[in-house]
Design a protein around this motif. Structure first.
Motif: not given
Length: 442
Positions: A168, A146-149, A100, A166
């Motif tokens: 991650t 959330d910094g994940r995508s 992330r 994504d």
């Protein structure tokens, strides 16, 4: 056959028609041959040893994933004290996911040539990955809270699609936009993510009036557009017919409302794209991002006169004084402080700055590098269009800078080691060859 046997046979050869061999010629020839063979063997062993050393040096990089310098607390996001410089060896996020991200930014220069990268900086460790596309170094892309995508948008013939990446896993998937067309060159603009990263608001060209006049699709030189809200989970879109120039939008902290900045009446929408209210942006508003405070009380807005604040409660309460910053608001770090892009005049560098909305006190969080790595060393790289993972910055600590750019780093180490080994072997062989020639000449 032994060396004395060979010497005896050489001596017995009939040489009446040829000049007599020097005394000890056979013995000297054999000694030279043996010495040459030993040298060749030594060179081969040396080359093998260098290869083994190179493999042993590279194997740990390839066999086990790198573990960059962690944040102060592994479960807590962090910002780098200094962002990494531009590097051609930075891996792409789809090839080697970096986890992330806490920041997305474009970095480079195009004064003389074009040296450019779109990068994401890791939230949990000091990773850097590229997001640029093969045909576009600065694609339309938006980082989730959330910094994940991240979400890309590309115009394509016949279909217009979003691409969700994504960070991650490196996997991509398609999301579809609302149907649209434009006779004035307008396109889709991504506006804002909901705090839970489920919804993405974007502006889409409004339907043409079909009167044959391009100016009917413009107002004040800006295209007329509607507001659409994409459900990233179900890949469905609802649309609000604003039919107005749209400049920016921001979700409320609970994610249930969307405040839209327009040129006239600025609506507040529900997740079903239904109008539930209005708000009044300050005059002189620039075309930049909005930021709704985590307590829901204030909206931070970039204007021509700096950052101004709007009461979003409808109670008519007092709001903080304007802040003299001409850069966009990147997010709220707390109910009383915001993060903006600033500059350090003493160090002549761009920075991320936390500013108190109560007294204007500023704290530098991170810096961008000042080295002349762009334009073949002729110009400095600069950051552009910075985005932060807004859900992470409130708890973010500051970590030491130890850039991990992905698998290109061990590849470069391997190439360097093998190249040095090959060069060393080549030099040894060249020296031995010259010595043999000199001895033969003597």
């Amino acid at each position: 056959m032994t060396d004395p046997d060979l010497a005896t046979r050489f001596a017995a050869i009939e040489t009446t028609d040829e000049p007599a061999l020097p005394t000890g010629f056979a013995e000297q020839t054999l000694r030279r041959a043996r010495r040459s063979q030993r040298r060749r063997r030594a060179s081969g062993w040396a080359a093998l040893a260098l290869t083994v050393v190179a493999v042993l040096a590279v194997a740990p990089w390839q066999a086990w994933p790198q573990r960059p310098t962690p944040a102060d607390q592994p479960d807590r996001p962090s910002l780098p004290a200094e962002f990494a410089d531009l590097s051609r060896f930075t891996s792409h996020a789809t090839d080697r996911p970096g986890g992330r991200a806490i920041a997305l930014y474009e970095f480079g220069s195009s004064e003389l040539f074009t040296t450019w990268q779109t990068l994401v900086a890791g939230a949990d460790r000091d990773t850097y990955r590229r997001l640029d596309l093969p045909d576009n170094a600065a694609p339309p892309v938006s980082l989730s809270p959330d910094g994940r995508s991240v979400m890309f948008f590309e115009e394509r013939t016949g279909t217009d699609e979003f691409t969700l990446l994504d960070l991650t896993t490196g996997r991509t998937s398609v999301r579809h936009s609302s149907a649209w067309a434009s006779n004035v060159g307008a396109s889709i603009t991504m506006l804002a993510w909901s705090p839970d990263s489920r919804y993405l608001a974007y502006a889409v060209p409004a339907p043409s009036p079909n009167d044959g006049r391009a100016e009917s699709s413009l107002r004040g030189g800006q295209p007329l557009r509607d507001v659409a809200i994409l459900d990233v989970v179900t890949d469905t879109t609802v649309r609000y017919p604003a039919n107005s120039p749209i400049f920016a939008a921001a979700f409320s902290p609970d994610g249930q409302r969307l405040a839209v900045q327009s040129d006239q009446n600025s609506p507040i929408l529900s997740l079903r794209a239904e109008k539930v209210g209005e708000w009044l942006p300050p005059t002189g508003t620039a075309d930049s991002a909005l930021a709704w405070s985590p307590d829901g009380r204030l909206m931070a807005v970039q204007t021509n006169m700096g950052i101004r604040f709007v009461d979003m409660t409808g109670s008519g309460g007092t709001v903080p004084n304007s802040l003299r910053y001409d850069s966009s608001v990147l997010g709220w770090r707390s109910p009383t402080s915001i993060v903006v892009e600033g500059s350090d005049d003493d160090a002549d560098t761009d920075t991320l700055v936390e500013v108190s909305v109560v007294d204007g006190h500023r704290t530098v969080l991170s810096r961008f590098p000042t080295t002349r790595s762009c334009e073949y060393g002729q110009h400095r790289c600069r950051p552009y269009r910075i985005q932060l993972a807004t859900n992470l910055i409130a708890d973010a600590t500051i970590r030491p800078s130890a850039p991990d750019r992905g698998p290109w780093v061990p590849v470069v180490h391997a190439a360097t080691t093998l190249g040095a080994g090959a060069l060393g072997v080549a030099l040894v062989l060249l020296i031995l060859r010259r010595r043999r020639r000199r001895r033969a000449a003597r």
